[in-house]
Design a protein around this motif. Structure first.
Motif, PDB file in Angstrom:
ATOM      1  N   ALA A 153      -2.914  -8.812  -0.347  1.00  0.00           N
ATOM      2  CA  ALA A 153      -2.051  -7.912  -0.860  1.00  0.00           C
ATOM      3  C   ALA A 153      -2.612  -6.457  -0.486  1.00  0.00           C
ATOM      4  CB  ALA A 153      -1.657  -8.421  -2.383  1.00  0.00           C
ATOM      5  N   MET A 154      -1.803  -5.665  -0.186  1.00  0.00           N
ATOM      6  CA  MET A 154      -2.212  -4.325  -0.044  1.00  0.00           C
ATOM      7  C   MET A 154      -2.790  -3.753  -1.205  1.00  0.00           C
ATOM      8  SD  MET A 154      -2.267  -3.644   3.187  1.00  0.00           S
ATOM      9  CE  MET A 154      -2.803  -1.779   2.960  1.00  0.00           C
ATOM     10  N   GLU A 155      -2.088  -4.283  -2.506  1.00  0.00           N
ATOM     11  CA  GLU A 155      -2.832  -3.602  -3.735  1.00  0.00           C
ATOM     12  C   GLU A 155      -3.941  -4.153  -4.037  1.00  0.00           C
ATOM     13  OE1 GLU A 155      -2.538  -4.716  -8.119  1.00  0.00           O
ATOM     14  OE2 GLU A 155      -2.263  -6.186  -6.615  1.00  0.00           O
ATOM     15  N   ALA A 300       2.382   4.454 -15.030  1.00  0.00           N
ATOM     16  CA  ALA A 300       1.832   4.307 -16.503  1.00  0.00           C
ATOM     17  C   ALA A 300       2.322   2.990 -17.199  1.00  0.00           C
ATOM     18  CB  ALA A 300       1.316   5.495 -17.185  1.00  0.00           C
ATOM     19  N   ARG A 301       3.735   2.911 -17.047  1.00  0.00           N
ATOM     20  CA  ARG A 301       4.392   2.147 -17.878  1.00  0.00           C
ATOM     21  C   ARG A 301       4.184   0.708 -17.326  1.00  0.00           C
ATOM     22  NH1 ARG A 301      10.814   2.438 -17.566  1.00  0.00           N
ATOM     23  NH2 ARG A 301      10.460   0.223 -16.496  1.00  0.00           N
ATOM     24  N   LEU A 302       4.290   0.571 -15.818  1.00  0.00           N
ATOM     25  CA  LEU A 302       4.103  -0.543 -15.110  1.00  0.00           C
ATOM     26  C   LEU A 302       2.620  -0.947 -15.053  1.00  0.00           C
ATOM     27  CD1 LEU A 302       6.468   0.297 -11.946  1.00  0.00           C
ATOM     28  CD2 LEU A 302       6.909  -1.313 -13.956  1.00  0.00           C
ATOM     29  N   ASP A 303       1.935  -0.250 -15.405  1.00  0.00           N
ATOM     30  CA  ASP A 303       0.431  -0.678 -15.684  1.00  0.00           C
ATOM     31  C   ASP A 303       0.586  -1.524 -16.991  1.00  0.00           C
ATOM     32  OD1 ASP A 303      -1.027   0.491 -13.574  1.00  0.00           O
ATOM     33  OD2 ASP A 303      -1.438   2.310 -14.817  1.00  0.00           O
ATOM     34  N   ARG A 304       1.173  -1.018 -17.796  1.00  0.00           N
ATOM     35  CA  ARG A 304       1.372  -1.769 -19.372  1.00  0.00           C
ATOM     36  C   ARG A 304       2.198  -2.946 -19.239  1.00  0.00           C
ATOM     37  NH1 ARG A 304       1.985   3.595 -20.713  1.00  0.00           N
ATOM     38  NH2 ARG A 304       4.135   3.120 -21.114  1.00  0.00           N
ATOM     39  N   GLU A 305       3.182  -2.916 -18.461  1.00  0.00           N
ATOM     40  CA  GLU A 305       4.295  -3.793 -18.475  1.00  0.00           C
ATOM     41  C   GLU A 305       4.965  -3.963 -17.197  1.00  0.00           C
ATOM     42  OE1 GLU A 305       7.367  -1.993 -20.830  1.00  0.00           O
ATOM     43  OE2 GLU A 305       5.893  -1.776 -22.695  1.00  0.00           O
ATOM     44  N   PRO A 306       4.295  -4.813 -16.207  1.00  0.00           N
ATOM     45  CA  PRO A 306       4.679  -5.141 -15.088  1.00  0.00           C
ATOM     46  C   PRO A 306       6.101  -5.883 -14.878  1.00  0.00           C
ATOM     47  CG  PRO A 306       2.213  -5.856 -15.195  1.00  0.00           C
ATOM     48  CD  PRO A 306       3.020  -5.602 -16.665  1.00  0.00           C
ATOM     49  N   GLY A 319       1.786  -0.890 -11.628  1.00  0.00           N
ATOM     50  CA  GLY A 319       1.491   0.325 -11.490  1.00  0.00           C
ATOM     51  C   GLY A 319       0.895   0.678 -10.096  1.00  0.00           C
ATOM     52  N   ASN A 320      -0.300  -0.239  -9.894  1.00  0.00           N
ATOM     53  CA  ASN A 320      -0.715  -0.055  -8.510  1.00  0.00           C
ATOM     54  C   ASN A 320       0.249  -0.470  -7.370  1.00  0.00           C
ATOM     55  OD1 ASN A 320      -3.115   0.935  -9.410  1.00  0.00           O
ATOM     56  ND2 ASN A 320      -4.039  -0.770  -9.972  1.00  0.00           N
ATOM     57  N   VAL A 321       0.979  -1.476  -7.367  1.00  0.00           N
ATOM     58  CA  VAL A 321       2.018  -1.901  -6.370  1.00  0.00           C
ATOM     59  C   VAL A 321       2.956  -0.488  -6.139  1.00  0.00           C
ATOM     60  CG1 VAL A 321       3.811  -3.216  -5.658  1.00  0.00           C
ATOM     61  CG2 VAL A 321       1.775  -4.237  -6.597  1.00  0.00           C
ATOM     62  N   LEU A 322       3.235   0.177  -7.224  1.00  0.00           N
ATOM     63  CA  LEU A 322       4.024   1.478  -6.993  1.00  0.00           C
ATOM     64  C   LEU A 322       3.285   2.371  -6.329  1.00  0.00           C
ATOM     65  CD1 LEU A 322       6.885   2.666  -7.673  1.00  0.00           C
ATOM     66  CD2 LEU A 322       5.715   3.560  -9.691  1.00  0.00           C
ATOM     67  N   ARG A 323       2.076   2.580  -6.700  1.00  0.00           N
ATOM     68  CA  ARG A 323       1.342   3.620  -6.161  1.00  0.00           C
ATOM     69  C   ARG A 323       1.021   3.334  -4.666  1.00  0.00           C
ATOM     70  NH1 ARG A 323      -1.485   2.641 -11.182  1.00  0.00           N
ATOM     71  NH2 ARG A 323      -0.859   4.394 -12.646  1.00  0.00           N
ATOM     72  N   GLN A 324       0.643   2.103  -4.293  1.00  0.00           N
ATOM     73  CA  GLN A 324       0.541   1.737  -2.884  1.00  0.00           C
ATOM     74  C   GLN A 324       2.174   2.072  -2.120  1.00  0.00           C
ATOM     75  OE1 GLN A 324      -2.248   0.671  -1.043  1.00  0.00           O
ATOM     76  NE2 GLN A 324      -0.912   1.052   0.712  1.00  0.00           N
ATOM     77  N   THR A 325       3.015   1.754  -2.775  1.00  0.00           N
ATOM     78  CA  THR A 325       4.154   1.798  -2.151  1.00  0.00           C
ATOM     79  C   THR A 325       4.698   3.104  -1.812  1.00  0.00           C
ATOM     80  OG1 THR A 325       5.106  -0.168  -3.169  1.00  0.00           O
ATOM     81  CG2 THR A 325       6.783   1.162  -2.365  1.00  0.00           C
ATOM     82  N   LEU A 326       4.290   4.144  -2.772  1.00  0.00           N
ATOM     83  CA  LEU A 326       4.420   5.558  -2.593  1.00  0.00           C
ATOM     84  C   LEU A 326       3.603   5.959  -1.374  1.00  0.00           C
ATOM     85  CD1 LEU A 326       5.043   8.480  -3.462  1.00  0.00           C
ATOM     86  CD2 LEU A 326       3.133   8.347  -4.905  1.00  0.00           C
TER      87      LEU A 326
END
Length: 505
Positions: A153-155, A300-306, A319-326
């Protein structure tokens, strides 16, 4: 609890036996690089590209044997897979244009068809367009670390810290990946480096029957191209470096990873403008300035609630998957709509779009080849305890929240035992004045600040064209007529701008 980062260093150091410069040459004035002699006859047996689809029907493939160990040229050999589309006008042909693949870890066998189609007809007439799978990639003695699906996984491959900034999990992953790569057959893995890629390119030049090569290196291909031009300056003709890596010999790829923090910050405003455009059906906010806080709050919300994301790796949007997607989406503005739709779905509770997850088999080779090259190139990843990484990550998270400390975090190279076997190459101004650099002003992966470092290192050997554009890859990739014309003119005539230039949008 913070675990101790015990760094294993290479058990051997091999003295550098080849000088950085293969020969000393006087720099030629701009535009006077000697023309490549016509090919005296290729030693490559060209034939169909078996098992490949979507190619230009004119593309041919072959192999070139190279030493497994260039210090032992009579020892075992491996075959490099090579491809070409020959010039359709022999009378107009002036030589070979080698496309140097990016990555590191990217295969290049498809490049004459993929990038070749982008080239102006005049350039395709003037050159045989050639590329190759670098050693360890694709069909050139491919390597693998046999990693678990979750570790592909890239994350996870990019060292994103935990939501609270902890790097304990990153340290464990880095050690596990390094151990996996070094547990199997390392015969090819330990020979992978940028200097050996340069030596392989020179073997390829000889097999093509060329006295000199012209080249178009993109992304990591700019560093490999710069190293070749430093080691074999007398074998270079017209040298195009596109989307340029910082050549700092003390850091090499560690510096490239760190530059993501700058590249994301440089590029994000373009996405913000897109996401706030009133005419955009995927609009996210009323003003560009609202997009950044929206993104940070959602991460930050996705860090708490994927959110579950079936078919993705991992199978959740955190949250990290979203940051990697960005980060991935900033490579080209063509990905902006998909990113905006993902953000909207996650924010509003709608169904997530289908994930674009690469197959494990392809990832196994790419990851192993990339790690081997960046870890074997330089020892800068080693010698620091976990406390140093923790401080760097904390500082980066405060300065660059979009990348959350990832660019300066620990990598498997901190636990790598296979190399480096020789010092990294220092790029210098000594050599022919035959390099043209082209660079997007806002590039997530190879930011302008790093490109300027390569420009400064090359001195009068180079000129640089900066293009007012966002994205990664500049020549014939983003529709900037000014930048495209300057590179095309150089490839056809050898004429470079008298000084560095800026091409407006």
């Amino acid at each position: 609890m913070t675990q101790t980062l015990t760094v294993r260093r290479s058990a051997f150091t091999v003295a550098l036996t080849l000088p950085v410069l293969a020969t000393a040459l006087l720099a030629l004035p701009p535009g006077t690089a000697a023309a490549a002699a016509p090919a005296s006859g290729s030693a490559i047996e060209w034939g169909p590209c078996a098992g490949m689809s979507g190619l230009d029907p004119r593309q041919q493939c072959g192999t070139v044997p190279v030493p497994l160990d260039h210090a032992d040229p009579s020892g075992p050999r491996i075959d490099l897979a090579v491809s070409r589309i020959a010039s359709g006008k022999p009378a107009a042909r002036r030589g070979t244009l080698l496309i140097i693949p990016g990555g590191p870890g990217n295969a290049g066998l498809h490049e004459p068809s993929r990038r070749g189609r982008q080239l102006p007809q005049s350039v395709r007439d003037a050159y045989d367009v050639v590329s190759f799978d670098p050693r360890g990639t694709g069909r050139s003695a491919p390597v693998s670390c046999g990693l678990a699906h979750e570790d592909l996984a890239m994350e996870r491959l990019r060292p994103w810290p935990a939501a609270d900034g902890s790097i304990d999990a990153n340290t464990a992953t880095a050690r596990r990946l390094a151990d996996a790569c070094q547990a199997g057959d390392t015969a090819v893995l330990r020979t992978m480096s940028t200097r050996n890629e340069a030596r392989d390119i020179d073997r390829l030049r000889q097999a093509l029957g060329e006295r000199k090569l012209s080249a178009w290196g993109v992304s990591y291909g700019t560093y490999a191209g710069a190293v070749y031009a430093q080691m074999f300056p007398h074998r270079t003709d017209r040298w195009v470096l596109d989307s340029n890596d910082d050549p700092d010999p003390a850091r090499v790829a560690r510096g490239w990873l760190a530059n993501y923090a700058v590249g994301v910050e440089d590029s994000f405003p373009d996405f913000a403008d897109f996401a706030a455009d009133p005419g955009n059906p995927d609009r996210l906010a009323a003003r560009p300035g609202d997009v950044r806080p929206l993104f940070l709050a959602l991460a930050a919300r996705l860090d708490r609630e994927p959110i579950p994301w079936p078919g993705a790796n991992p199978a959740q949007l955190n949250g990290n998957v979203l940051r990697q997607t960005l980060l991935d989406s900033l490579y080209t503005k063509q990905r902006f709509p998909a990113l905006a739709r993902l953000i909207a779905a996650a924010r509003d509770g709608g169904p997530l779009p289908a994930p674009n997850t690469p197959p494990d088999e392809a990832m196994q080779n790419t990851v192993a080849a990339s790690l081997a090259t960046i870890c074997n190139d330089v020892d800068a990843w080693s010698g620091e305890g976990q406390a140093v990484y923790e401080k760097d990550v904390a500082d980066s998270r405060a300065r660059h929240p979009l990348t959350a400390g990832m660019p300066v975090n620990v990598m498997p190279c901190a636990f790598w035992d296979l190399g480096p076997s020789e010092p990294a190459t220092r790029i210098t101004p000594h050599g022919p004045s035959n390099v043209l650099m082209i660079q997007n002003e806002r590039d997530v992966a190879t930011p302008l600040a790093g490109a300027r470092e390569l420009r400064d290192a090359l001195g009068d050997r180079a000129r640089m064209v900066v293009v007012d554009s966002v994205g990664h890859a500049a020549y014939v990739d983003n529709g900037n007529a000014c930048g495209d014309a300057k590179v095309t003119r150089f490839l056809l005539t050898g004429e470079r701008p008298a000084r560095d230039v800026y091409c407006a949008a």
